[in-house]
Design a protein around this motif. Sequence first.
Motif, PDB file in Angstrom:
ATOM      1  N   GLY A  23     -18.259  23.818  20.180  1.00 54.21           N
ATOM      2  CA  GLY A  23     -17.180  23.715  19.802  1.00 54.21           C
ATOM      3  C   GLY A  23     -15.962  23.922  20.595  1.00 54.21           C
ATOM      4  O   GLY A  23     -14.918  23.268  20.940  1.00 54.21           O
ATOM      5  N   ASN A  24     -16.031  25.479  21.301  1.00 56.52           N
ATOM      6  CA  ASN A  24     -14.701  25.810  22.354  1.00 56.52           C
ATOM      7  C   ASN A  24     -14.904  25.214  23.846  1.00 56.52           C
ATOM      8  O   ASN A  24     -14.059  25.311  24.326  1.00 56.52           O
ATOM      9  CB  ASN A  24     -15.664  27.261  22.298  1.00 56.52           C
ATOM     10  CG  ASN A  24     -14.673  27.875  20.687  1.00 56.52           C
ATOM     11  OD1 ASN A  24     -13.759  27.152  19.811  1.00 56.52           O
ATOM     12  ND2 ASN A  24     -14.893  28.773  20.541  1.00 56.52           N
ATOM     13  N   TYR A  25     -15.926  24.699  23.775  1.00 55.79           N
ATOM     14  CA  TYR A  25     -16.320  24.215  25.121  1.00 55.79           C
ATOM     15  C   TYR A  25     -15.960  22.648  25.352  1.00 55.79           C
ATOM     16  O   TYR A  25     -17.326  21.502  24.670  1.00 55.79           O
ATOM     17  CB  TYR A  25     -17.651  24.759  25.684  1.00 55.79           C
ATOM     18  CG  TYR A  25     -17.774  25.849  25.787  1.00 55.79           C
ATOM     19  CD1 TYR A  25     -17.563  26.764  26.852  1.00 55.79           C
ATOM     20  CD2 TYR A  25     -18.354  26.425  24.879  1.00 55.79           C
ATOM     21  CE1 TYR A  25     -17.636  28.216  26.346  1.00 55.79           C
ATOM     22  CE2 TYR A  25     -18.372  28.194  24.551  1.00 55.79           C
ATOM     23  CZ  TYR A  25     -17.778  28.363  25.466  1.00 55.79           C
ATOM     24  OH  TYR A  25     -18.400  29.990  25.790  1.00 55.79           O
ATOM     25  N   PRO A  26     -15.527  21.910  26.108  1.00 50.28           N
ATOM     26  CA  PRO A  26     -15.042  20.038  25.515  1.00 50.28           C
ATOM     27  C   PRO A  26     -15.648  19.683  26.839  1.00 50.28           C
ATOM     28  O   PRO A  26     -15.832  18.492  25.782  1.00 50.28           O
ATOM     29  CB  PRO A  26     -13.244  20.620  25.978  1.00 50.28           C
ATOM     30  CG  PRO A  26     -13.371  21.837  26.771  1.00 50.28           C
ATOM     31  CD  PRO A  26     -13.959  22.422  26.657  1.00 50.28           C
ATOM     32  N   GLU A  27     -16.344  20.151  27.133  1.00 45.20           N
ATOM     33  CA  GLU A  27     -17.733  19.304  28.564  1.00 45.20           C
ATOM     34  C   GLU A  27     -18.974  19.147  27.654  1.00 45.20           C
ATOM     35  O   GLU A  27     -19.746  19.535  28.663  1.00 45.20           O
ATOM     36  CB  GLU A  27     -17.060  19.839  29.899  1.00 45.20           C
ATOM     37  CG  GLU A  27     -16.022  19.186  30.004  1.00 45.20           C
ATOM     38  CD  GLU A  27     -15.152  19.081  31.730  1.00 45.20           C
ATOM     39  OE1 GLU A  27     -15.815  19.982  32.088  1.00 45.20           O
ATOM     40  OE2 GLU A  27     -14.098  18.761  32.002  1.00 45.20           O
ATOM     41  N   TYR A  28     -19.823  20.442  26.840  1.00 44.47           N
ATOM     42  CA  TYR A  28     -20.888  20.566  26.836  1.00 44.47           C
ATOM     43  C   TYR A  28     -20.924  20.379  25.148  1.00 44.47           C
ATOM     44  O   TYR A  28     -20.222  20.277  24.515  1.00 44.47           O
ATOM     45  CB  TYR A  28     -20.659  22.186  27.348  1.00 44.47           C
ATOM     46  CG  TYR A  28     -22.356  22.231  27.115  1.00 44.47           C
ATOM     47  CD1 TYR A  28     -22.613  22.249  28.344  1.00 44.47           C
ATOM     48  CD2 TYR A  28     -23.343  23.480  26.223  1.00 44.47           C
ATOM     49  CE1 TYR A  28     -24.096  22.436  27.981  1.00 44.47           C
ATOM     50  CE2 TYR A  28     -24.728  23.841  26.637  1.00 44.47           C
ATOM     51  CZ  TYR A  28     -25.000  23.728  27.331  1.00 44.47           C
ATOM     52  OH  TYR A  28     -26.509  23.640  27.987  1.00 44.47           O
ATOM     53  N   LEU A  29     -21.911  19.989  24.643  1.00 45.10           N
ATOM     54  CA  LEU A  29     -22.377  20.234  23.217  1.00 45.10           C
ATOM     55  C   LEU A  29     -23.432  20.199  23.004  1.00 45.10           C
ATOM     56  O   LEU A  29     -24.859  20.528  24.273  1.00 45.10           O
ATOM     57  CB  LEU A  29     -22.451  18.300  22.800  1.00 45.10           C
ATOM     58  CG  LEU A  29     -22.661  18.440  21.684  1.00 45.10           C
ATOM     59  CD1 LEU A  29     -22.234  18.679  20.285  1.00 45.10           C
ATOM     60  CD2 LEU A  29     -23.102  16.848  21.471  1.00 45.10           C
ATOM     61  N   MET A  30     -23.618  21.246  21.829  1.00 50.41           N
ATOM     62  CA  MET A  30     -25.270  21.932  22.258  1.00 50.41           C
ATOM     63  C   MET A  30     -25.436  21.209  20.411  1.00 50.41           C
ATOM     64  O   MET A  30     -24.610  21.842  19.288  1.00 50.41           O
ATOM     65  CB  MET A  30     -25.073  23.225  21.899  1.00 50.41           C
ATOM     66  CG  MET A  30     -25.150  23.834  23.198  1.00 50.41           C
ATOM     67  SD  MET A  30     -25.332  25.829  23.275  1.00 50.41           S
ATOM     68  CE  MET A  30     -23.738  26.125  22.431  1.00 50.41           C
ATOM     69  N   VAL A  31     -26.980  20.916  20.137  1.00 44.52           N
ATOM     70  CA  VAL A  31     -26.617  20.044  18.864  1.00 44.52           C
ATOM     71  C   VAL A  31     -28.637  20.978  18.237  1.00 44.52           C
ATOM     72  O   VAL A  31     -29.699  21.230  18.718  1.00 44.52           O
ATOM     73  CB  VAL A  31     -26.962  18.587  18.399  1.00 44.52           C
ATOM     74  CG1 VAL A  31     -25.077  18.469  18.160  1.00 44.52           C
ATOM     75  CG2 VAL A  31     -27.834  18.055  19.162  1.00 44.52           C
ATOM     76  N   GLU A  32     -29.047  20.913  16.780  1.00 48.94           N
ATOM     77  CA  GLU A  32     -30.207  21.202  16.615  1.00 48.94           C
ATOM     78  C   GLU A  32     -30.558  20.909  15.160  1.00 48.94           C
ATOM     79  O   GLU A  32     -30.211  20.316  14.874  1.00 48.94           O
ATOM     80  CB  GLU A  32     -29.969  23.122  16.360  1.00 48.94           C
ATOM     81  CG  GLU A  32     -31.190  23.543  16.021  1.00 48.94           C
ATOM     82  CD  GLU A  32     -31.370  23.749  14.090  1.00 48.94           C
ATOM     83  OE1 GLU A  32     -33.094  23.533  13.771  1.00 48.94           O
ATOM     84  OE2 GLU A  32     -30.970  23.585  13.825  1.00 48.94           O
ATOM     85  N   LYS A  33     -31.910  20.357  15.326  1.00 47.26           N
ATOM     86  CA  LYS A  33     -32.995  20.365  13.817  1.00 47.26           C
ATOM     87  C   LYS A  33     -34.457  20.623  14.071  1.00 47.26           C
ATOM     88  O   LYS A  33     -34.001  20.078  15.086  1.00 47.26           O
ATOM     89  CB  LYS A  33     -32.138  18.852  15.036  1.00 47.26           C
ATOM     90  CG  LYS A  33     -33.065  18.175  12.529  1.00 47.26           C
ATOM     91  CD  LYS A  33     -32.664  15.738  12.918  1.00 47.26           C
ATOM     92  CE  LYS A  33     -33.491  15.249  12.334  1.00 47.26           C
ATOM     93  NZ  LYS A  33     -33.043  15.723  10.364  1.00 47.26           N
ATOM     94  N   ASP A  34     -34.322  21.345  13.317  1.00 53.12           N
ATOM     95  CA  ASP A  34     -35.632  21.516  13.204  1.00 53.12           C
ATOM     96  C   ASP A  34     -36.408  22.039  13.841  1.00 53.12           C
ATOM     97  O   ASP A  34     -37.688  21.877  15.041  1.00 53.12           O
ATOM     98  CB  ASP A  34     -36.788  19.715  12.712  1.00 53.12           C
ATOM     99  CG  ASP A  34     -36.490  19.053  11.560  1.00 53.12           C
ATOM    100  OD1 ASP A  34     -36.304  19.961  10.690  1.00 53.12           O
ATOM    101  OD2 ASP A  34     -36.452  18.695  11.786  1.00 53.12           O
ATOM    102  N   GLN A  35     -35.728  22.921  14.370  1.00 53.80           N
ATOM    103  CA  GLN A  35     -36.207  24.718  15.302  1.00 53.80           C
ATOM    104  C   GLN A  35     -35.298  23.284  16.764  1.00 53.80           C
ATOM    105  O   GLN A  35     -36.522  23.646  17.871  1.00 53.80           O
ATOM    106  CB  GLN A  35     -36.403  25.147  15.423  1.00 53.80           C
ATOM    107  CG  GLN A  35     -37.345  25.850  13.825  1.00 53.80           C
ATOM    108  CD  GLN A  35     -38.564  26.603  13.576  1.00 53.80           C
ATOM    109  OE1 GLN A  35     -39.538  25.878  13.934  1.00 53.80           O
ATOM    110  NE2 GLN A  35     -38.148  27.226  12.808  1.00 53.80           N
TER     111      GLN A  35
END
Length: 108
Positions: A23-35
């Motif tokens: 959230g603190n990086y407007p140009e980067y996104l990390m998501v996770e599901k089932d490892q």
Amino acid sequence: MRDKKITEEFYIHLLGFRPMGSGNYPEYLMVEKDQVELHFFLFPELNPLENYGQVYIRTSDIKGLYREFLDRKVPIHPNGPLQAKPWGQMEFSVLDPDHNLLTFGQAV
């Protein structure tokens, strides 16, 4: 990704991934599901019709995941419904808003 909000909407609200502290990086996104972690960087000039990005994600419950995506109204790639492949995998595919191809598979 061309637009972080659109990518978040697709992965988090449609596919059921959860956000991971980007959230603190407007140009980067990390998501996770089932490892499984997926990381995206902002690329506003990306032409989705010329994008050849693809990811293969293995799962231990391909039929359950496919049902979950159908229940969530996830658009399955027209050439990628759930099917057994000659190489010993059961697979299906989805295109994200930037035309990154996501193929989900399980050994049969």
